[in-house]
Design an enzyme around this catalytic site. Structure first.
Site, PDB file in Angstrom:
ATOM      1  N   HIS A  20     -21.519  51.386  35.224  1.00  0.00           N
ATOM      2  CA  HIS A  20     -20.650  52.220  36.266  1.00  0.00           C
ATOM      3  C   HIS A  20     -19.846  51.006  36.838  1.00  0.00           C
ATOM      4  O   HIS A  20     -19.998  49.718  36.673  1.00  0.00           O
ATOM      5  CB  HIS A  20     -21.269  53.015  37.351  1.00  0.00           C
ATOM      6  N   HIS A  23     -21.616  47.925  38.622  1.00  0.00           N
ATOM      7  CA  HIS A  23     -22.064  46.813  37.838  1.00  0.00           C
ATOM      8  C   HIS A  23     -20.897  45.800  37.445  1.00  0.00           C
ATOM      9  O   HIS A  23     -21.066  44.840  37.424  1.00  0.00           O
ATOM     10  CB  HIS A  23     -22.963  47.258  36.686  1.00  0.00           C
ATOM     11  N   CYS A 130     -48.375  58.349  43.150  1.00  0.00           N
ATOM     12  CA  CYS A 130     -47.696  59.835  42.660  1.00  0.00           C
ATOM     13  C   CYS A 130     -47.441  59.418  41.258  1.00  0.00           C
ATOM     14  O   CYS A 130     -46.617  58.630  40.845  1.00  0.00           O
ATOM     15  CB  CYS A 130     -46.344  59.931  43.475  1.00  0.00           C
ATOM     16  N   CYS A 133     -43.838  59.866  40.211  1.00  0.00           N
ATOM     17  CA  CYS A 133     -43.005  58.810  40.312  1.00  0.00           C
ATOM     18  C   CYS A 133     -43.319  57.410  39.890  1.00  0.00           C
ATOM     19  O   CYS A 133     -42.548  56.644  39.691  1.00  0.00           O
ATOM     20  CB  CYS A 133     -42.761  58.146  42.132  1.00  0.00           C
ATOM     21  N   CYS A 147     -46.498  63.460  48.050  1.00  0.00           N
ATOM     22  CA  CYS A 147     -45.525  62.366  47.570  1.00  0.00           C
ATOM     23  C   CYS A 147     -43.898  62.923  48.366  1.00  0.00           C
ATOM     24  O   CYS A 147     -43.588  64.361  48.324  1.00  0.00           O
ATOM     25  CB  CYS A 147     -45.270  62.491  46.161  1.00  0.00           C
ATOM     26  N   HIS A 150     -41.762  64.412  45.516  1.00  0.00           N
ATOM     27  CA  HIS A 150     -42.091  65.407  44.638  1.00  0.00           C
ATOM     28  C   HIS A 150     -42.764  66.610  45.338  1.00  0.00           C
ATOM     29  O   HIS A 150     -43.028  67.722  44.863  1.00  0.00           O
ATOM     30  CB  HIS A 150     -43.090  65.201  43.435  1.00  0.00           C
ATOM     31  N   LYS A 298     -22.685  55.866  48.358  1.00  0.00           N
ATOM     32  CA  LYS A 298     -23.504  54.846  47.379  1.00  0.00           C
ATOM     33  C   LYS A 298     -23.321  55.741  46.100  1.00  0.00           C
ATOM     34  O   LYS A 298     -23.040  56.824  45.760  1.00  0.00           O
ATOM     35  CB  LYS A 298     -24.892  55.116  47.747  1.00  0.00           C
ATOM     36  N   LYS A 301     -25.093  58.890  39.553  1.00  0.00           N
ATOM     37  CA  LYS A 301     -24.532  59.927  38.766  1.00  0.00           C
ATOM     38  C   LYS A 301     -24.586  61.377  39.251  1.00  0.00           C
ATOM     39  O   LYS A 301     -23.932  62.176  39.147  1.00  0.00           O
ATOM     40  CB  LYS A 301     -25.537  59.805  37.410  1.00  0.00           C
TER      41      LYS A 301
HETATM   42  N1  MSP Z   1     -32.330  44.774  36.255  1.00  0.00           N
HETATM   43  C1  MSP Z   1     -32.158  44.169  37.619  1.00  0.00           C
HETATM   44  C2  MSP Z   1     -31.566  42.807  37.826  1.00  0.00           C
HETATM   45  C3  MSP Z   1     -32.524  42.018  37.347  1.00  0.00           C
HETATM   46  S1  MSP Z   1     -32.014  40.195  37.662  1.00  0.00           S
HETATM   47  C4  MSP Z   1     -33.075  39.163  37.037  1.00  0.00           C
HETATM   48  C5  MSP Z   1     -31.215  45.165  38.306  1.00  0.00           C
HETATM   49  N2  MSP Z   1     -30.314  45.866  37.408  1.00  0.00           N
HETATM   50  S2  MSP Z   1     -28.993  46.978  37.967  1.00  0.00           S
HETATM   51  O1  MSP Z   1     -28.511  47.314  37.059  1.00  0.00           O
HETATM   52  O2  MSP Z   1     -29.917  47.938  38.646  1.00  0.00           O
HETATM   53  O3  MSP Z   1     -28.234  46.339  38.991  1.00  0.00           O
HETATM   54  C6  MSP Z   1     -27.401  44.949  38.411  1.00  0.00           C
HETATM   55  C7  MSP Z   1     -26.628  44.370  39.534  1.00  0.00           C
HETATM   56  O4  MSP Z   1     -25.506  45.626  39.824  1.00  0.00           O
HETATM   57  C8  MSP Z   1     -27.286  44.202  40.899  1.00  0.00           C
HETATM   58  O5  MSP Z   1     -26.618  42.951  41.189  1.00  0.00           O
HETATM   59  C9  MSP Z   1     -26.767  45.267  41.782  1.00  0.00           C
HETATM   60  O6  MSP Z   1     -26.601  44.876  43.026  1.00  0.00           O
HETATM   61  C10 MSP Z   1     -25.328  45.589  41.103  1.00  0.00           C
HETATM   62  N3  MSP Z   1     -24.684  47.039  41.620  1.00  0.00           N
HETATM   63  C11 MSP Z   1     -25.335  48.140  41.160  1.00  0.00           C
HETATM   64  N4  MSP Z   1     -24.699  48.970  41.878  1.00  0.00           N
HETATM   65  C12 MSP Z   1     -23.695  48.323  42.713  1.00  0.00           C
HETATM   66  C13 MSP Z   1     -22.725  48.932  43.403  1.00  0.00           C
HETATM   67  N5  MSP Z   1     -22.581  50.268  43.644  1.00  0.00           N
HETATM   68  N6  MSP Z   1     -21.977  47.945  43.877  1.00  0.00           N
HETATM   69  C14 MSP Z   1     -22.141  46.694  43.739  1.00  0.00           C
HETATM   70  N7  MSP Z   1     -22.858  46.264  43.144  1.00  0.00           N
HETATM   71  C15 MSP Z   1     -23.746  47.208  42.441  1.00  0.00           C
HETATM   72  O7  MSP Z   1     -31.204  45.248  39.573  1.00  0.00           O
END
Ligand code: MSP
Length: 510
Positions: A20, A23, A130, A133, A147, A150, A298, A301
């Site tokens: 999204h 990321h 749990c 979870c 939990c 759940h 935040k 999905k």
């Molecule tokens: N797999 C772990 C990271 C392992 S690194 C050794 C992870 N993955 S993640 O896909 O959940 O997140 C990846 C990055 O995307 C993180 O830096 C996270 O902070 C960033 N973001 C996820 N959602 C975000 C926002 N809504 N806004 C900004 N960054 C975001 O964590």
């Protein structure tokens, strides 16, 4: 110490789902910084990838009725596809299921295990579990003894796990950060980490036996490695740890791990301690940016705020996309995305700002000089000074990752150049044959400003920069330009044949 290469990393993303814009925010910022350092002539290593082990992935696969490996194999191209559309020019892409990574993780585990300090030990994990979870809870997290998610009864579970003796690293971590505070930025995040460490660190379990989608521990294959120990190690795998010592010495330690604030503890506490235990130097800097929100919420999905980058790319185009997120949100702070603000930015800064400047100047060169850059008899404009000063600020601000302010510094040039045209009114000068020299001077100044702008925007808007460069007709390739030299006034050769191409940024309806 690896001094030769500017090494910057993104976190490796979980491919339990598609990306999204949150990321992508992280990926674009990393790419902007990496491209900027290339523009300065540095050798850059920009690493990204996918974090493919662990329970989260195993569950996503199960829900789809697939094997975990088959799941990540069809998911990973969907991430790369987004990075390609966003012009993310990474140098390496790591998947934690690759053999090179499995080897590196096992080597790292061994290095810590065998360091003579008993930093990995077998312990008993006992807690309230749990099953839905697959998480442990403490007594006070439960609601009516059940939990909190759940509402189901929890089970009392005892599991033998291997633990990492993080508690032994409290003083070393404090000393490490004490030596050089810039090792964690921004300051609020540094303070957060320091108080966490001062509060006392607890050992954490680095193995699991309740699922098997992971890397087996080399000394006890009944256990798989905990996903964070596995994932963090990617940063050294790709630098050649255990496989290419010469390269590792040149590349490691990383200059910047660019992460989101939610994964700060793992990067600024677990990771340096793991490396210290394994006899490897910690990274130079962990830089944690804020979170992107949608409508103040935040992204997720479930509440329909998880926006896929393609939804915006199709409408705004890649350059506008990259520019908007970097310019609109103060880097380090949380920031809210809205469609309206993106349209406003696009129209104000790009269509009316840079785009209008370029099209006016190129059109006038076409009408008054057959498209050929005239020799200038000299001009008393303040633009050379404005550019030099803005470029200096741009460099300074990029150095501290004040990415939005760095772009503002460049757009100060755009603003000043548009104003200059309004003041000098070359379209009026053109009506008077006796003022050809003056016309040449004004248009040379404006065209030279465009040349320098093309160079300065190339890390954030590689396509618009290339299009502008082509329109200016400069023979030397744009990607051979280097800062600060390429931003020096006077680089545009008279006689250069320009052409008016398509508008760089068509206006969008609001
Ligand atoms: N797999 C772990 C990271 C392992 S690194 C050794 C992870 N993955 S993640 O896909 O959940 O997140 C990846 C990055 O995307 C993180 O830096 C996270 O902070 C960033 N973001 C996820 N959602 C975000 C926002 N809504 N806004 C900004 N960054 C975001 O964590």
């Amino acid at each position: 110490m690896g001094r030769d290469v500017f090494y910057i990393t993104t976190p490796i993303y979980y491919p339990n789902d598609v990306p999204h814009i949150g990321h992508a925010y992280n990926a674009v910022a990393t790419d902007f910084i990496a491209r900027y350092h290339r523009l300065r002539g540095e050798e850059v290593f920009h690493l990204t990838g996918t974090d493919e082990h662990g329970l989260k992935i195993q569950r996503a696969a199960e829900a789809a009725g697939m094997e975990p490996k088959a799941w990540v194999d069809q998911m990973e191209p969907r991430w790369r596809e987004v990075w390609a559309r966003l012009d993310i020019a990474y140098d390496d892409y790591i998947r934690t299921t690759e053999p090179r990574h499995v080897t590196a993780v096992q080597r790292m585990l061994r290095a810590v295990h065998d360091n003579g300090r008993d930093d990995i030990y077998l312990g008993l994990y006992e807690g309230l579990y749990c099953v839905s979870c697959e998480l442990y809870y403490t007594e006070d997290e439960l609601i009516d003894g059940k939990c909190p998610i759940h509402g189901r009864p929890v089970e009392h579970v005892r599991e033998e796990n291997y633990f990492f003796r993080l508690s032994a690293y409290t003083d070393r971590l404090l000393a490490w950060y004490g030596e050089d505070p810039s090792r964690i930025e921004p300051e609020t995040r540094r303070n957060e980490v320091l108080s966490l460490i001062r509060g006392g660190l607890q050992d954490f379990s680095i193995s699991r036996t309740n699922f098997d989608w992971g890397i087996p521990l080399p000394w006890d294959p009944n256990h798989v490695c905990y996903v964070w120990f596995d994932a963090l190690t990617n940063y050294i795998t790709a630098a050649g740890y255990g496989s290419d010592e010469g390269r590792f010495a040149r590349v490691w330690p990383a200059n910047i791990h660019l992460i989101g604030k939610d994964i700060l503890r793992q990067h600024a506490v677990y990771w340096p301690a793991m490396l210290m235990a394994g006899g490897v130097e910690p990274p130079r800097q962990v830089w944690a940016h804020g979170f992107l929100t949608v409508g103040g919420k935040k992204m997720s999905k479930s509440n329909a705020t998880g926006i896929h980058p393609f939804e915006l790319l199709d409408h705004f185009g890649v350059d506008s996309y990259r520019y908007y997120f970097m310019r609109e949100i103060q880097f380090g702070q949380d920031g809210s995305f809205s469609w309206e603000s993106m349209v406003d930015r696009h129209n104000a800064d790009l269509a009316n700002g840079l785009g209008n400047l370029a099209s006016r100047v190129l059109a006038m060169l076409g009408s008054y000089f057959d498209g050929v850059v005239p020799a200038t008899p000299g001009d008393d404009s303040d633009l050379p000074k404005v550019i030099e000063e803005s470029r200096r600020r741009y460099d300074e601000l990029m150095g501290t990752l004040a990415l939005g302010s760095a772009l503002t510094a460049v757009w100060d040039i755009v603003g000043r150049a548009n104003q200059y045209l309004v003041e000098r009114e070359p379209w009026k000068i053109a009506k008077d044959d006796g003022r050809r020299d003056e016309l040449a001077a004004v248009l040379y100044t404006a065209a030279e400003t465009l040349r320098i702008l093309a160079v300065l925007i190339s890390p954030i808007m590689p396509n618009a920069a290339a299009a502008l460069w082509t329109q200016l007709g400069i023979g030397e390739p744009l990607d051979a330009q280097r800062l600060p030299h390429a931003a020096r006034w006077g680089g545009l050769a008279p006689g250069t044949r320009t052409s008016k191409g398509d508008a760089l940024f068509p206006r969008l309806d609001s």
